[in-house]
Design a protein around this motif. Structure first.
Motif, short mmCIF file in Angstrom:
data_model
loop_
_atom_site.label_atom_id
_atom_site.label_comp_id
_atom_site.label_asym_id
_atom_site.label_seq_id
_atom_site.Cartn_x
_atom_site.Cartn_y
_atom_site.Cartn_z
N ALA A 160 0.85 -1.20 0.00
CA ALA A 160 0.00 0.00 0.00
C ALA A 160 0.88 1.24 0.00
CB ALA A 160 -0.91 0.01 1.22
N LEU A 161 1.98 1.19 0.75
CA LEU A 161 2.92 2.31 0.76
C LEU A 161 3.55 2.50 -0.63
CD1 LEU A 161 4.74 1.73 4.18
CD2 LEU A 161 2.86 3.31 3.67
N VAL A 162 3.81 1.40 -1.31
CA VAL A 162 4.34 1.47 -2.67
C VAL A 162 3.33 2.15 -3.59
CG1 VAL A 162 5.08 0.13 -4.69
CG2 VAL A 162 5.84 -0.53 -2.40
N SER A 163 2.07 1.76 -3.46
CA SER A 163 1.01 2.37 -4.28
C SER A 163 0.91 3.87 -4.01
CB SER A 163 -0.33 1.69 -3.98
OG SER A 163 -1.39 2.36 -4.63
N ALA A 208 3.25 5.83 -2.94
CA ALA A 208 4.45 6.47 -3.50
C ALA A 208 4.33 6.63 -5.01
CB ALA A 208 5.69 5.65 -3.14
N GLU A 209 3.76 5.63 -5.68
CA GLU A 209 3.60 5.71 -7.14
C GLU A 209 2.62 6.81 -7.52
OE1 GLU A 209 4.49 0.98 -8.18
OE2 GLU A 209 2.42 1.73 -8.04
N ASN A 210 1.51 6.89 -6.81
CA ASN A 210 0.54 7.95 -7.11
C ASN A 210 1.10 9.33 -6.78
OD1 ASN A 210 -1.87 6.76 -8.23
ND2 ASN A 210 -2.16 5.73 -6.28
N ARG A 211 1.87 9.42 -5.72
CA ARG A 211 2.50 10.69 -5.36
C ARG A 211 3.49 11.10 -6.46
NH1 ARG A 211 4.62 9.04 -1.03
NH2 ARG A 211 2.80 9.44 0.30
N ALA A 212 4.28 10.15 -6.94
CA ALA A 212 5.26 10.43 -7.99
C ALA A 212 4.58 10.84 -9.29
CB ALA A 212 6.15 9.20 -8.22
N ALA A 213 3.36 10.34 -9.51
CA ALA A 213 2.60 10.69 -10.72
C ALA A 213 1.94 12.06 -10.60
CB ALA A 213 1.55 9.62 -11.00
N GLY A 214 2.10 12.69 -9.44
CA GLY A 214 1.54 14.03 -9.25
C GLY A 214 0.09 14.06 -8.82
N ARG A 215 -0.41 12.91 -8.37
CA ARG A 215 -1.81 12.86 -7.95
C ARG A 215 -1.98 13.35 -6.51
NH1 ARG A 215 -1.50 7.30 -10.83
NH2 ARG A 215 -1.82 8.04 -12.96
N ARG A 216 -3.10 13.97 -6.26
CA ARG A 216 -3.44 14.43 -4.91
C ARG A 216 -3.94 13.23 -4.12
NH1 ARG A 216 -7.15 19.84 -4.13
NH2 ARG A 216 -7.33 19.87 -1.84
N ILE A 272 -8.22 -5.59 -9.61
CA ILE A 272 -8.08 -6.23 -8.31
C ILE A 272 -6.60 -6.34 -7.97
CG2 ILE A 272 -8.45 -8.35 -6.96
CD1 ILE A 272 -10.88 -8.92 -8.74
N VAL A 273 -6.23 -5.87 -6.79
CA VAL A 273 -4.84 -6.00 -6.33
C VAL A 273 -4.87 -6.64 -4.95
CG1 VAL A 273 -3.96 -4.06 -7.68
CG2 VAL A 273 -4.79 -3.66 -5.35
N ASP A 274 -3.87 -7.48 -4.69
CA ASP A 274 -3.73 -8.10 -3.38
C ASP A 274 -2.38 -7.68 -2.81
OD1 ASP A 274 -6.14 -9.89 -2.98
OD2 ASP A 274 -5.47 -10.58 -4.94
#
Length: 223
Positions: free
Chosen positions: A96-99, A101-109, A219-221
């Motif tokens: 979840a932390l990886v997810s 970080a990825e959204n943050r890096a993509a510039g998403r709020r 779906i992600v696990d």
């Protein structure tokens, strides 16, 4: 186009729920004698399962028993901080932390939208690097006391979508100008998943997994 990544918290980012653990964490530090009410808190949950009371009332009754009807903000703040530290050390899904970080890096709020209370959500959200919070809120008095009563709606089910939309209105975010990712583990969040552009069933319970497969949702696990 504004991009938002909205996350449920309990069992989506965390491995377990946070309501009862926070109640016990706070009771141990404020008044350990209140733990005698734990069996009664369990009975309140049974009443909810039997549909005798609503979820909002469960929270109010259990908080009144385990923490108190009115507690000073100054007393609760350090308890919420220590609870957040505990959650971050032992109860957060690594992927979840990886997810995030990825959204943050993509510039998403990054937005945390949770039925849990702001009492303990705010310090957790700060540690997760969230930009905004939509959560169940306790009534606060002018005398800096937090009531066991919920202020407005419990941020759960269809109410969560209403509260997200109300927050977007306050932030002057036009839905037609936003692309929204939403992550949740539970079928109660179907209204928000339907509304999102990119619905993601994260660690879904059985009912949500079935629904996500039927609708073709991602779906992600995690962990």
């Amino acid at each position: 186009m504004i991009e938002l990544a909205i996350y449920d918290m309990d069992r989506t980012i965390t491995r377990t729920g946070t309501f009862t653990p926070f109640m016990i964490h706070a009771a141990l530090r404020l008044a350990p004698w209140r733990l005698v009410f734990v069996p009664f808190a369990a009975l309140v949950m049974v009443a909810y399962v039997l549909k005798l009371i609503e979820r909002k009332r469960v929270k109010e009754l259990n908080q009144a028993m385990l923490i108190g009807r009115n507690v000073a903000v100054a007393k609760l703040a350090p308890i919420a901080e220590s609870f957040a530290e505990k959650i971050m050390r032992h109860n957060v899904r690594r992927e979840a932390l990886v997810s995030l970080a990825e959204n943050r890096a993509a510039g998403r709020r990054l937005v945390l939208a949770t039925a849990s209370s702001r009492l303990w959500v705010e310090p957790i959200a700060a540690r997760l690097g969230m930009d905004d919070i939509v959560a169940t809120t306790a009534i606060k008095g002018l005398d800096d006391y937090v009531s066991h009563k919920v202020d407005g709606e419990n941020c759960y089910g269809p109410a969560k979508l209403r509260m997200i939309e109300a927050w977007m209105g306050l932030e002057k975010l036009d839905r037609s100008q936003c692309r929204i990712w939403f992550y949740s583990d539970h079928v109660s969040d179907v209204p928000v998943l339907e509304w999102a552009d990119e619905p993601v069933a994260a660690n879904p319970h059985h009912d949500l997994r079935v629904e996500a497969k039927k609708r073709g949702w991602t779906i992600v696990d995690w962990d």
